[in-house]
Design an enzyme around this catalytic site. Structure first.
Site, PDB file in Angstrom:
ATOM      1  N   ASP A 183       8.260   1.478  72.702  1.00 42.58           N
ATOM      2  CA  ASP A 183       6.861   1.100  72.475  1.00 42.58           C
ATOM      3  C   ASP A 183       6.748  -0.054  71.479  1.00 42.58           C
ATOM      4  O   ASP A 183       5.641  -0.445  71.113  1.00 42.58           O
ATOM      5  CB  ASP A 183       6.016   2.308  72.048  1.00 42.58           C
ATOM      6  CG  ASP A 183       6.630   3.108  70.925  1.00 42.58           C
ATOM      7  OD1 ASP A 183       7.617   3.814  71.186  1.00 42.58           O
ATOM      8  OD2 ASP A 183       6.129   3.032  69.804  1.00 42.58           O
ATOM      9  N   ASN A 209       1.411   2.005  69.497  1.00 47.12           N
ATOM     10  CA  ASN A 209       1.384   2.913  70.648  1.00 47.12           C
ATOM     11  C   ASN A 209       0.208   3.897  70.590  1.00 47.12           C
ATOM     12  O   ASN A 209       0.047   4.628  69.608  1.00 47.12           O
ATOM     13  CB  ASN A 209       2.714   3.683  70.683  1.00 47.12           C
ATOM     14  CG  ASN A 209       2.975   4.338  72.023  1.00 47.12           C
ATOM     15  OD1 ASN A 209       2.221   4.156  72.969  1.00 47.12           O
ATOM     16  ND2 ASN A 209       4.057   5.096  72.101  1.00 47.12           N
ATOM     17  N   HIS A 224      19.743   6.522  72.858  1.00 48.39           N
ATOM     18  CA  HIS A 224      19.119   7.853  72.916  1.00 48.39           C
ATOM     19  C   HIS A 224      19.703   8.685  74.048  1.00 48.39           C
ATOM     20  O   HIS A 224      19.483   8.379  75.211  1.00 48.39           O
ATOM     21  CB  HIS A 224      17.644   7.707  73.256  1.00 48.39           C
ATOM     22  CG  HIS A 224      16.800   7.271  72.120  1.00 48.39           C
ATOM     23  ND1 HIS A 224      15.471   7.593  72.038  1.00 48.39           N
ATOM     24  CD2 HIS A 224      17.068   6.533  71.020  1.00 48.39           C
ATOM     25  CE1 HIS A 224      14.966   7.071  70.941  1.00 48.39           C
ATOM     26  NE2 HIS A 224      15.909   6.414  70.307  1.00 48.39           N
ATOM     27  N   GLU A 262       9.510   5.130  60.233  1.00 47.00           N
ATOM     28  CA  GLU A 262       8.952   4.434  61.402  1.00 47.00           C
ATOM     29  C   GLU A 262       7.428   4.359  61.358  1.00 47.00           C
ATOM     30  O   GLU A 262       6.841   3.468  61.953  1.00 47.00           O
ATOM     31  CB  GLU A 262       9.437   5.078  62.704  1.00 47.00           C
ATOM     32  CG  GLU A 262       8.897   6.469  62.951  1.00 47.00           C
ATOM     33  CD  GLU A 262       9.502   7.121  64.196  1.00 47.00           C
ATOM     34  OE1 GLU A 262      10.685   6.918  64.451  1.00 47.00           O
ATOM     35  OE2 GLU A 262       8.760   7.832  64.887  1.00 47.00           O
ATOM     36  N   GLU A 320      17.884   0.887  65.943  1.00 47.59           N
ATOM     37  CA  GLU A 320      17.599   1.707  67.126  1.00 47.59           C
ATOM     38  C   GLU A 320      17.404   0.795  68.337  1.00 47.59           C
ATOM     39  O   GLU A 320      16.766  -0.249  68.243  1.00 47.59           O
ATOM     40  CB  GLU A 320      16.319   2.519  66.895  1.00 47.59           C
ATOM     41  CG  GLU A 320      15.946   3.407  68.064  1.00 47.59           C
ATOM     42  CD  GLU A 320      14.674   4.218  67.793  1.00 47.59           C
ATOM     43  OE1 GLU A 320      13.902   3.835  66.893  1.00 47.59           O
ATOM     44  OE2 GLU A 320      14.474   5.221  68.487  1.00 47.59           O
ATOM     45  N   ARG A 352      21.950   8.906  69.345  1.00 53.10           N
ATOM     46  CA  ARG A 352      21.008   9.942  68.914  1.00 53.10           C
ATOM     47  C   ARG A 352      20.989  11.020  69.975  1.00 53.10           C
ATOM     48  O   ARG A 352      20.892  10.706  71.171  1.00 53.10           O
ATOM     49  CB  ARG A 352      19.626   9.307  68.760  1.00 53.10           C
ATOM     50  CG  ARG A 352      18.584  10.229  68.200  1.00 53.10           C
ATOM     51  CD  ARG A 352      17.201   9.597  68.226  1.00 53.10           C
ATOM     52  NE  ARG A 352      16.459  10.042  69.389  1.00 53.10           N
ATOM     53  CZ  ARG A 352      15.122  10.036  69.477  1.00 53.10           C
ATOM     54  NH1 ARG A 352      14.394   9.581  68.465  1.00 53.10           N
ATOM     55  NH2 ARG A 352      14.515  10.447  70.557  1.00 53.10           N
TER      56      ARG A 352
HETATM   57  C1  GCO Z   1      11.964   7.033  67.436  1.00 51.34           C
HETATM   58  C2  GCO Z   1      10.545   7.448  67.437  1.00 51.34           C
HETATM   59  C3  GCO Z   1       9.791   7.256  68.695  1.00 51.34           C
HETATM   60  C4  GCO Z   1       8.314   7.546  68.439  1.00 51.34           C
HETATM   61  C5  GCO Z   1       7.460   6.567  69.164  1.00 51.34           C
HETATM   62  C6  GCO Z   1       5.988   6.825  68.946  1.00 51.34           C
HETATM   63  O1  GCO Z   1      12.671   7.457  66.538  1.00 51.34           O
HETATM   64  O2  GCO Z   1      12.325   6.249  68.296  1.00 51.34           O
HETATM   65  O3  GCO Z   1      10.387   8.704  66.815  1.00 51.34           O
HETATM   66  O4  GCO Z   1      10.319   8.004  69.751  1.00 51.34           O
HETATM   67  O5  GCO Z   1       8.000   8.840  68.795  1.00 51.34           O
HETATM   68  O6  GCO Z   1       7.808   5.301  68.752  1.00 51.34           O
HETATM   69  O7  GCO Z   1       5.240   5.815  69.531  1.00 51.34           O
HETATM   70 MG    MG Z   2      11.766   8.712  65.190  1.00 53.53          MG
END
Ligand code: GCO
Ligand code: MG
Length: 402
Positions: free
Chosen positions: A316, A37, A122, A262, A339, A147
């Site tokens: 992303d 991303n 989320h 991540e 996730e 989350r």
């Molecule tokens: C999550 C991540 C994403 C990142 C993103 C950046 O836990 O899903 O923190 O929200 O910010 O993937 O490109």
């Molecule tokens: Mg994250």
């Protein structure tokens, strides 16, 4: 089984995706996600200039050897660009191997270790009560793990808070958006949010929170301690993890489970964290951590130390990565959670897939291979659009981690 064609497809059905497609002499083709991303074309060019020309004529069945050839052969090892490029080739080769064997990929990875994969969604809101409503929506949709992120009073914008609807997309065209940060506001607010959520939803709902790399170790220790009565499933990315040793401080002070990974791209990024049992969940992904081949090695190391997986699965990462993650999750023993942020309808149309969501869990489906395809003519209708992730500044203007 020689590779006859290897190409990279960049498209933007709502957001940018980089996809590798490899085809063999018998006409079988496989896909791999290479999306990074905000830096998509760096990986696309690494692939088209340096990797794809090497693949023609190679035996598609030699997955481990190809991985080592690209990793050791680069000399300049690791890094998100290199590892995402290798990941895409690796994933495409696993797709081909499973399609050739006429089985869903998870069967080649040892078969299913569970019936389905627990996922978390989320929920976010502009204040506590709106976040409570958003969590309730996810509960109604069947999610067992959610989350929760909320705007922080006194700050004009906050990580993880969507603007209406259920799709969160932080990247913006032309220039990085600027977010605001003030640690004390955040630390005072988050325990209140989770106390309220626990009161509303009772003890059984799994609640997660992402700090997004913003605290120092001792600040993270305070937050973890204050969240203990709310029994989080995990507290994610409490500090930037370049310094793995910083987790020793957090760990000494709190029993709140910790998740990180991540932005990791190799086993060496999490070696100390895993071997010293400083974390509970390793969140490395198929796309950014070297593909199925390398992620399996990370999971195997983690298994010995009672660390479970929780792969990154934001929007992303493309549906190709999501499918690969679900085969991996279903097969490994020490899976924790996955996730899941749903892609937009435009993205799903470009990447038709066999994975499904039901009752808070997902399954990769029984289609041979990954079970995901790319509609190339539809993808061609969505050309790449430059977009940047936000940056973050403290109230006095100092640049902070986003
Ligand atoms: C999550 C991540 C994403 C990142 C993103 C950046 O836990 O899903 O923190 O929200 O910010 O993937 O490109
Ligand atoms: Mg994250």
């Amino acid at each position: 089984m020689k590779i006859v064609e290897a190409k990279v497809i960049v498209c933007c059905p709502g957001r940018n995706f980089v996809t590798v497609k490899i085809t063999t002499e018998d006409g079988v083709s496989g896909l791999g996600d290479a999306t990074l991303n905000g830096r998509e074309l760096a990986v696309a060019s690494y692939l088209s200039e340096h990797i794809l020309p090497l693949l023609k004529g190679r035996d598609a069945r030699r997955i481990e050897d190809t991985w080592q050839y690209l990793y050791k052969g680069a000399y300049w090892r690791r890094g998100p660009v290199t590892m995402s490029a290798i990941a895409a080739v690796d994933t495409a080769l696993w797709d081909i191997k499973a399609k050739t064997a006429n089985v869903p990929l998870y069967q080649l990875l040892g078969g299913a270790s569970r019936d389905a994969v627990l996922v978390y969604g989320h929920a976010s809101g502009s204040d506590i009560e709106e976040t409570v409503k958003a969590v309730a929506t996810y509960v109604q949709l069947g999610y067992k793990a959610i989350r929760a992120q909320s705007s922080i009073p006194g700050l004009n914008n906050t990580y993880g808070v969507g603007h209406g609807g259920m799709h969160y997309e932080p990247a913006e065209k032309d220039a990085p958006p600027e977010n605001q940060w003030f640690t004390e506001h955040y630390l005072n607010f988050v325990p209140q949010l989770f106390a309220r959520l626990r009161k509303e939803f009772g003890p059984d709902l799994q609640l997660l929170h992402d700090v997004h790399h913003r605290l120092t170790p001792i600040e993270a220790a305070r937050l973890g301690k204050e969240l203990e009565p709310s029994h989080l499933f995990w507290l994610e990315d409490p500090v930037p993890a370049e310094l793995q040793e910083s987790f020793r401080i957090i760990r000494q002070h709190t029993t709140t489970p910790l998740a990180v990974g991540e932005v990791f791209n190799s086993i060496y990024d999490c070696q100390t964290l895993i071997q010293e049992q400083l974390i509970d969940y390793i969140r490395a992904s198929v796309v950014h951590a070297g593909g199925i081949t390398h992620l399996r090695k990370i999971a195997t190391l983690a298994e010995i130390y009672h660390v479970r997986t929780g792969s990154h699965g934001a929007t992303d990462l493309s549906p190709v990565c999501m499918a690969a993650a679900l085969h991996f999750d279903l097969s490994i023993h020490n899976f924790g959670i996955q996730e899941y942020m749903r892609h937009t309808a435009e993205t799903d149309a470009v990447f038709p897939h066999s994975y499904t969501f039901e009752n808070g869990h997902m399954h990769p489906g029984e289609a041979p291979g990954l079970g995901v395809e790319i509609d190339e003519s539809l993808a061609a209708r969505y050309p790449y659009q430059r977009a940047y992730l936000p940056i973050n500044r403290k109230l006095d203007g100092t640049l902070h981690s986003w």
